[in-house]
Each structure stands twice: as structure tokens, then as C-alpha cells.
Design a protein around this motif. Structure first.
Motif, PDB file in Angstrom:
ATOM      1  N   PHE A 198     -27.447  14.512  68.635  1.00 49.49           N
ATOM      2  CA  PHE A 198     -26.634  15.713  68.819  1.00 49.49           C
ATOM      3  C   PHE A 198     -25.836  16.026  67.558  1.00 49.49           C
ATOM      4  N   VAL A 199     -25.168  15.011  67.016  1.00 42.35           N
ATOM      5  CA  VAL A 199     -24.353  15.209  65.818  1.00 42.35           C
ATOM      6  C   VAL A 199     -25.215  15.657  64.646  1.00 42.35           C
ATOM      7  N   GLY A 200     -26.435  15.103  64.547  1.00 41.54           N
ATOM      8  CA  GLY A 200     -27.321  15.452  63.441  1.00 41.54           C
ATOM      9  C   GLY A 200     -27.728  16.904  63.413  1.00 41.54           C
ATOM     10  N   CYS A 201     -27.626  17.578  64.560  1.00 40.04           N
ATOM     11  CA  CYS A 201     -27.945  19.013  64.602  1.00 40.04           C
ATOM     12  C   CYS A 201     -26.826  19.858  64.008  1.00 40.04           C
ATOM     13  N   PHE A 202     -25.634  19.264  63.845  1.00 41.71           N
ATOM     14  CA  PHE A 202     -24.475  20.053  63.418  1.00 41.71           C
ATOM     15  C   PHE A 202     -23.883  19.583  62.092  1.00 41.71           C
ATOM     16  N   LEU A 203     -24.074  18.293  61.756  1.00 40.54           N
ATOM     17  CA  LEU A 203     -23.441  17.749  60.574  1.00 40.54           C
ATOM     18  C   LEU A 203     -24.467  17.408  59.505  1.00 40.54           C
ATOM     19  N   GLY A 255     -28.479   0.660  60.888  1.00 41.28           N
ATOM     20  CA  GLY A 255     -28.610   1.649  59.821  1.00 41.28           C
ATOM     21  C   GLY A 255     -29.910   2.419  59.909  1.00 41.28           C
ATOM     22  N   LEU A 256     -31.006   1.725  60.271  1.00 37.31           N
ATOM     23  CA  LEU A 256     -32.293   2.410  60.458  1.00 37.31           C
ATOM     24  C   LEU A 256     -32.213   3.406  61.605  1.00 37.31           C
ATOM     25  N   ILE A 257     -31.567   3.005  62.708  1.00 35.05           N
ATOM     26  CA  ILE A 257     -31.455   3.882  63.878  1.00 35.05           C
ATOM     27  C   ILE A 257     -30.655   5.140  63.527  1.00 35.05           C
ATOM     28  N   ILE A 258     -29.514   4.943  62.880  1.00 37.47           N
ATOM     29  CA  ILE A 258     -28.659   6.080  62.501  1.00 37.47           C
ATOM     30  C   ILE A 258     -29.432   7.035  61.579  1.00 37.47           C
ATOM     31  N   THR A 259     -30.084   6.480  60.574  1.00 38.26           N
ATOM     32  CA  THR A 259     -30.756   7.321  59.575  1.00 38.26           C
ATOM     33  C   THR A 259     -31.897   8.130  60.183  1.00 38.26           C
ATOM     34  N   LEU A 260     -32.737   7.489  61.005  1.00 41.70           N
ATOM     35  CA  LEU A 260     -33.853   8.231  61.595  1.00 41.70           C
ATOM     36  C   LEU A 260     -33.355   9.328  62.535  1.00 41.70           C
ATOM     37  N   ASN A 261     -32.320   9.039  63.305  1.00 46.05           N
ATOM     38  CA  ASN A 261     -31.734  10.073  64.158  1.00 46.05           C
ATOM     39  C   ASN A 261     -31.271  11.276  63.340  1.00 46.05           C
ATOM     40  N   LEU A 262     -30.613  11.005  62.229  1.00 44.86           N
ATOM     41  CA  LEU A 262     -30.098  12.097  61.404  1.00 44.86           C
ATOM     42  C   LEU A 262     -31.229  12.843  60.697  1.00 44.86           C
ATOM     43  N   MET A 263     -32.320  12.143  60.399  1.00 44.52           N
ATOM     44  CA  MET A 263     -33.479  12.829  59.809  1.00 44.52           C
ATOM     45  C   MET A 263     -34.089  13.810  60.818  1.00 44.52           C
ATOM     46  N   THR A 323     -20.679   9.068  57.072  1.00 44.26           N
ATOM     47  CA  THR A 323     -19.326   8.724  56.645  1.00 44.26           C
ATOM     48  C   THR A 323     -18.343   8.755  57.805  1.00 44.26           C
ATOM     49  N   ILE A 324     -18.542   9.659  58.751  1.00 43.72           N
ATOM     50  CA  ILE A 324     -17.626   9.774  59.891  1.00 43.72           C
ATOM     51  C   ILE A 324     -17.970   8.775  60.994  1.00 43.72           C
ATOM     52  N   LEU A 325     -19.257   8.641  61.313  1.00 51.87           N
ATOM     53  CA  LEU A 325     -19.652   7.857  62.480  1.00 51.87           C
ATOM     54  C   LEU A 325     -19.609   6.350  62.252  1.00 51.87           C
ATOM     55  N   VAL A 326     -19.950   5.908  61.051  1.00 47.58           N
ATOM     56  CA  VAL A 326     -20.043   4.461  60.811  1.00 47.58           C
ATOM     57  C   VAL A 326     -18.709   3.747  61.049  1.00 47.58           C
ATOM     58  N   PRO A 327     -17.559   4.247  60.526  1.00 48.20           N
ATOM     59  CA  PRO A 327     -16.305   3.534  60.815  1.00 48.20           C
ATOM     60  C   PRO A 327     -15.976   3.479  62.312  1.00 48.20           C
ATOM     61  N   ILE A 328     -16.449   4.462  63.083  1.00 55.48           N
ATOM     62  CA  ILE A 328     -16.170   4.481  64.521  1.00 55.48           C
ATOM     63  C   ILE A 328     -17.080   3.509  65.267  1.00 55.48           C
ATOM     64  N   LEU A 329     -18.367   3.521  64.927  1.00 52.58           N
ATOM     65  CA  LEU A 329     -19.354   2.782  65.705  1.00 52.58           C
ATOM     66  C   LEU A 329     -19.576   1.347  65.230  1.00 52.58           C
TER      67      LEU A 329
END
Length: 468
Positions: A365-370, A398-406, A377-383
Motif C-alpha cells: 500500500f505504501v509503495g503505491c504512494f511513496l 530487506g528483500l521483502i521490503i524491496t520487492l514490495n516497493l518495486m 527511510t520512514i518504515l525501517v526505523p518503525i518496523l
């Protein structure tokens, strides 16, 4: 928290660029609540970009730009045509293989889409493929750029999560291969369904030539290994192997051997400890200059200047986002928003698999807007604190976050790959979005595999001693 996040969301909704939205929200929060003196804010901004790993960003961007002007993209495309163009749906398969090779040079999805993607879309349209098909496969294959090493998102994530960037690079190889195979299977299914034929005649000579080039590339590290076993020092072995490679390339005039060597040099250099991932970016630039100025002689002063200015422009935008996001993320921590969001996650579940499912939904969801860099930079300190508490390896995460954002780059309202391909193919954003939808199937299949099979990401870096 409501002021900080609320102002940010409102500005995003009205179309303010993400970096400015974060900066304005941060300034408003500081002015209203007096959260910190001006000097502290300035220090946080500087700290956000004062990082050795971040030096890799402009160099990888420059390497990608230099590869484009050196004519490497055209050679990669011709090599891929010789290798798989004779298959059913040949140019769609070429699109994927070309992106795999180019991803070992650029590190970004946008460079892939705007660079080799431009050539691929035109070629597919000229061979009678519907524009939507050309755009869809190009968009899907562009996501490979940040998964295969090198990867700019991995550099940013490694800096934020204090994780080895070399381990992240190695962790992306097997998932990248899985994504490639899934996309190629998807092309084969579509070729069978829609009756796509081959786009180039099967020529045993061209296929043999392409196979020989692959063998030569893989023989390079193997030859070095054999020489070291025979007692030759590593440095001498590398110099001898490199001299032999240059002689073979000059004698046989290979199509793409020197371009294919780029990921070998980067990964091999990091594995042997010759340079860090940041220094690997400099090595990529040096190799790009060698190809353009010495081997292919396609660079001119004008094209070099253009590559430099394009790099400055892209780097400035990336670092502006990092600066604004670092202050925004710091204020999320100061305002206890990060802690509250972490508690909200843990109140829902303490099962790591359920948590990863929720993270996938959130980051998609976030990847569609950010923008990708801002989101990391925002999500990593939180999660990250939750990730460590639940025993999830941060490299796997890190792999999960990156592929989602791709995947997020392919969606409106802010998917940059979507807009780039819409402009390249001269399609409306709506038609481009619909063209991409079928290609999300292999991407989501790869995402599920990466999420629920951690060893897919962790086996290689562990085997190479980069992880315990």
C-alpha cells in the motif's frame, strides 16, 4: 503524531512532491510543538546523508548512465536476441533476459525501464506485439533491477538497518533468478494462449556464439581459481585472466562479453574483499568508462557531460528525499509515533508469519504512494525493532521490503516506472496500468516465495560467510 502524519498525508493527496511534503510536515511539527532547536534539525539533516554507503548512490547512477551512452544496452539486447529470440514469444523473453543483464549494472528499476526498456518496447511493437504486452513485460522485468546486485534500495536499507550491504547484494541473487524463471514461464503461457511465434529464426551459429560468450564469462573466475590452486598469487591470476579476456574479446569481437563482465567484476571484487559495496560502485564507473572510451569507443565529450548532468540531477533528488525522510523519521521516533505503531502491530499478533503478511500488505500500500527511498527511510526505523524481536533476519526482511516497493512502482498514483513506460509507449496511464496487471501474477508468486522461504534469500550469503 496526528499533526505530523496528517499534514504529510494531506500534502500528498493534493499532489505535493513526497520530499517537500515530508519537509513541510516536519517543519510545521517543530514550529507548533518546539520539538527541537534549529541546530538539532540541521544536524539530523546532515546526518541523514553523511554516510559512507550513500557514496555508492551517485556512482551507481553514473555507471548506469555511462552504460547507456556507451552503447552497452544495444549490445545486451542483441546478445539476448541471439540467446532466446528464437523461442515462442521470443522478444518478450529477450525483454526479461536483457533486464536481468542490465540489472547487474544499473541497480535501479527506473534506469532499466528508461534505458533498455525503450529499445525493447520499440522492437516488440515493430514485430507486431500489442503495445500493452510490450509495456507489461517491460514493467515486470524492470523490477529485477534492484533485486539483482548492485541495488540502490539495498544500499539505503543497509544504511538504515545497519546491515551488511554485501550480504544484501548476495541475498538478491537467488530471488532474482526465481523471479526471472517465473516471468519466463508467464511469457511461455501467454505465447501458447495467444499463438505467439518466434521473432528470429533459429540459427545454431548465433545461439552457439551467445553460449560461447556465457562460457567465457563464467570461465573467467574459474580460471582465476585454478591459477590460485597452482600457487599463483591472486593479483597476478586476476591480471592474467583479464589480459586473456581482453585478447579473446579483441580477436573474436564478441557481442557482449565485456558488458556481461560487469556483474562478475562487482560481485567477484566484493567476494574477494578487494572493495566494499561502495567502492564497487566506483569500480562500475571505471569499467563503464573503459567500455565506452577504449573498447567500444562510443563516448564523446558531449555524451559524457550529459551523463554527468543527468547523474547530478538524479542524485540531488535522491539525497533530498533521504534528507527530508531522515528528519521525518526522527520526528516519528521523538513523537512516540514509531513506538505506538510498533505496539499496534504487536497487539495484533506476535507470530512472525502473520506479521510478515501484514507487512506485505502495508508496504504494498505504501509503495503505491511513496518513493522507494522515502518509504525505506520512514518504515525501517518503525518496523526493524519488531523484526528483531520476532527473530526475523533483517537481510531477509530487506528483500521483502524491496520487492514490495518495486511492485509499488508499477501502480498509480505515484508509480514512477508506470509513468516512465506510459511516456515511452505513448499510452495513457490508465491503459498502461491495465497492461501491467497480468504481469503482477509472477511478481506476487515471487513475493510469496521470498516471504515464506527465508533460505531463498539467506542461503547464499550464509554460504559465502557474510551471515552467521
Amino acid at each position: 503524531m496526528l499533526l505530523l502524519l496528517g499534514c504529510f498525508l494531506v500534502l500528498m493527496i493534493v499532489g505535493v512532491p513526497v520530499a517537500i511534503a515530508m519537509a513541510v510536515s516536519s517543519v510545521l511539527y517543530i514550529v507548533v510543538f518546539g520539538a527541537a532547536p534549529d541546530i538539532i534539525v540541521a544536524q539530523r539533516m546532515i546526518a541523514g546523508v553523511e554516510s559512507f554507503p550513500l557514496l555508492a548512490v551517485p556512482f551507481f547512477i553514473l555507471a548506469g548512465n555511462l552504460m547507456n551512452i556507451a552503447g552497452v544496452t544495444g549490445r545486451i539486447y542483441s546478445f539476448a536476441v541471439a540467446l532466446v529470440g528464437w523461442m515462442k514469444g521470443g522478444l518478450a523473453q529477450v525483454n526479461i533476459i536483457g533486464s536481468v543483464i542490465f540489472s547487474g549494472m544499473s541497480g535501479t528499476a527506473l534506469a532499466d525501464a528508461a534505458g533498455i526498456g525503450t529499445i525493447e518496447i520499440k522492437a516488440m511493437k515493430d514485430h507486431g506485439y500489442p503495445t500493452e504486452v510490450a509495456v507489461g513485460v517491460t514493467a515486470a522485468s524492470a523490477t529485477l533491477g534492484p533485486i539483482f546486485p548492485p541495488s540502490l534500495p539495498f544500499v539505503i536499507y543497509g544504511m538504515m538497518a545497519n546491515v551488511s550491504i554485501g550480504a544484501l547484494f548476495m541475498a538478491g541473487i537467488l530471488p532474482g533468478i526465481v523471479m526471472t524463471l517465473l516471468m519466463m514461464i508467464t511469457v511461455a503461457v501467454f505465447a501458447y494462449k495467444y499463438g505467439w511465434g518466434s521473432d528470429t529464426p533459429f540459427a545454431i551459429r548465433k545461439l552457439f556464439s551467445a553460449t560461447v560468450e556465457i562460457v567465457v564469462v563464467f570461465a573467467f573466475p574459474f580460471a582465476i581459481y585454478l591459477m590460485t590452486l597452482a600457487g599463483v598469487s591472486l593479483n597476478v591470476a586476476v591480471l592474467v585472466a583479464l589480459a586473456a579476456l581482453l585478447a579473446l574479446d579483441w580477436w573474436f569481437d564478441f557481442e557482449a562479453v565485456m558488458a556481461l563482465m560487469t556483474p562478475v567484476i562487482l560481485i567477484g571484487g566484493m567476494t574477494l574483499g578487494w572493495f566494499t559495496p561502495t567502492e564497487a560502485a566506483v569500480a562500475a564507473v571505471i569499467w563503464s568508462l573503459f567500455l565506452g572510451l577504449v573498447r567500444y569507443r562510443t563516448m564523446t565529450f558531449r555524451t559524457l557531460a550529459k551523463a554527468g548532468f543527468d547523474t547530478i540531477e538524479t542524485t540531488a533528488s535522491v539525497l533530498f528525499i533521504v534528507t527530508a525522510a531522515s528528519v521525518f523519521a526522527w520526528l516519528l521516533t521523538v513523537s512516540q509515533a514509531a513506538a505506538l505503531l510498533s505496539e499496534a502491530f504487536l497487539s495484533i499478533t506476535e507470530n512472525k508469519w502473520v506479521f510478515l503478511i501484514l507487512v506485505n500488505l502495508l508496504v504494498l500500500f505504501v509503495g503505491c504512494f511513496l518513493d522507494t527511498i522515502a518509504a525505506i527511510t520512514i518504515l525501517v526505523p518503525i518496523l526493524l525493532p519488531i523484526v528483531l524481536k520476532l527473530g526475523i533476519d533483517p537481510v531477509h526482511f530487506g528483500l521483502i521490503i524491496t520487492l514490495n516497493l518495486m511492485i509499488g512502482l508499477l501502480h498509480p498514483p505515484l508509480g514512477m516506472v508506470l509513468f516512465v513506460l506510459s511516456r515511452v509507449a505513448k499510452l495513457s496511464v490508465e491503459r498502461t496500468t491495465m497492461a501491467i496487471l497480468p504481469w503482477l501474477v509472477p511478481l506476487f508468486a515471487a513475493l510469496l516465495a521470498i516471504t515464506f522461504i527465508p533460505e531463498l534469500s539467506l542461503w547464499l550469503p550464509r554460504h559465502m560467510g557474510l551471515l552467521k
